[in-house]
Design an enzyme around this catalytic site. Structure first.
Site, mmCIF file in Angstrom:
data_model
loop_
_atom_site.group_PDB
_atom_site.id
_atom_site.type_symbol
_atom_site.label_atom_id
_atom_site.label_comp_id
_atom_site.label_asym_id
_atom_site.label_seq_id
_atom_site.Cartn_x
_atom_site.Cartn_y
_atom_site.Cartn_z
ATOM 1 N N ASP A 118 -1.078 -27.874 67.270
ATOM 2 C CA ASP A 118 -0.608 -26.525 67.584
ATOM 3 C C ASP A 118 -1.726 -25.582 68.015
ATOM 4 O OD1 ASP A 118 -1.956 -26.319 65.226
ATOM 5 O OD2 ASP A 118 -0.306 -25.443 64.069
ATOM 6 N N CYS B 136 -5.600 -27.317 65.232
ATOM 7 C CA CYS B 136 -5.795 -28.627 64.600
ATOM 8 C C CYS B 136 -7.159 -28.781 63.938
ATOM 9 C CB CYS B 136 -5.550 -29.748 65.610
ATOM 10 S SG CYS B 136 -6.626 -29.711 67.056
ATOM 11 N N HIS C 275 -8.081 -33.449 70.268
ATOM 12 C CA HIS C 275 -7.271 -33.202 69.073
ATOM 13 C C HIS C 275 -8.028 -33.722 67.863
ATOM 14 C CE1 HIS C 275 -3.846 -32.735 66.458
ATOM 15 N NE2 HIS C 275 -3.957 -33.992 66.079
#
Length: 293
Positions: free
Chosen positions: A155, A158, A277
């Site tokens: 989102d 992370c 990520h």
């Protein structure tokens, strides 16, 4: 000659017609004229017939004019009533004016919704190629250390959420909001350590003071993704090393000068297809965690 009066027009019940009076009054007058002429006076009776015919014609004409006027008045009243109703409807259906501030908030919310939708779409895509290979390599690396990936939502927060999760394991509760705020404050108070590594993507020039200030504001106020600079700041803030495990490169340790137990993050290049990520890790077997100092 009989005079007929139409009652078919859609007028309100109980409202007298002006023509009713005309017919009644005219009929009385005609009857009076007939009574005034002797029946045996043929000449005057002939003249009476002509006079009565003229009078009846006048009455019929006047009656038609009155009825037409009544119809016209009724039609105009209906038109005005419809116009008023339409005007009221338009006023009732007018949307309230939206302030500029609300428009900015709506635009920001729409952009955030669009970003989340792109992330969600990417999450369900079939990325069995690079994503699968990366996941297999990371699983092997982590298993050798009795670790496995702990999934963190993609989102925009992370990296901070992964740090937050690692700190919970060491019983050091710091929220994402607190981590972001402290990161921005540290970077602003140590500009010389971070500014040289930030460049404007359009010009290639080093950030100006204003651009750097906005960069730090975005750390606090938006879901801007964090990277190596923010990890460096967090290692100094927490006085704790942060280890980043990757699939194709040796682990990177930020803040290795600190003696504390490392926080461990997993960096993934192909997790969602929208950029880097970060995930957290957890133990494959039960192990006691150490409190952070």
């Amino acid at each position: 000659m009989a005079v007929e009066v139409s009652r078919s027009a859609p007028f309100a019940v109980g409202i007298p017609f002006a023509s009713d009076w005309t017919v009644c009054n005219g009929g009385t007058k005609i009857q009076g004229m007939k009574n005034a002429v002797p029946k045996n006076d043929k000449k005057r009776r002939m003249q009476l017939t002509d006079d009565v015919a003229k009078l009846e014609a006048e009455m019929e004409k006047k009656q038609r004019e009155e009825l037409e006027q009544l119809k016209l008045t009724s039609k105009q009243s209906k038109i005005e009533s419809v116009a008023v109703n339409i005007s009221n409807l338009v006023l009732e259906n007018q949307l309230p004016r939206i302030s500029k501030a609300q428009k900015r908030r709506d635009k920001k919310a729409a952009l955030e919704k669009e970003r989340k939708e792109r992330i969600a779409e990417a999450e369900i895509e079939d990325l069995s190629g690079a994503r699968h290979v990366e996941s297999e390599k990371l699983a092997e690396i982590l298993a050798a250390r009795q670790l496995e990936i702990k999934q963190i939502p993609s989102d925009g927060h992370c990296m901070y959420r992964a740090i937050e999760d690692q700190l919970k394991e060491q019983e050091c509760p710091l929220t994402v909001a607190a981590l972001r705020s402290q990161t921005a404050e540290y970077m602003q108070s140590h500009v010389e350590e971070f500014l040289p590594f930030l460049t404007n993507p359009k010009t290639g020039d080093m950030y100006t003071s204003e651009e750097f200030g906005k960069y730090c504001d975005d750390i606090i106020n938006t879901a801007a993704w964090g990277g190596q600079l923010e990890l460096r700041a967090l290692s100094h803030i927490l006085q704790t090393p942060i280890e980043i495990i990757q699939a194709d490169s040796p682990p990177i340790v930020v803040g290795e000068e600190y003696p504390q137990k490392s926080l461990i993050l997993v960096y993934m290049r192909h997790a969602y297809g929208l950029g880097e990520h970060y995930n957290s890790v957890t133990w494959l077997v039960n192990r006691a965690t150490e409190n952070c100092s």
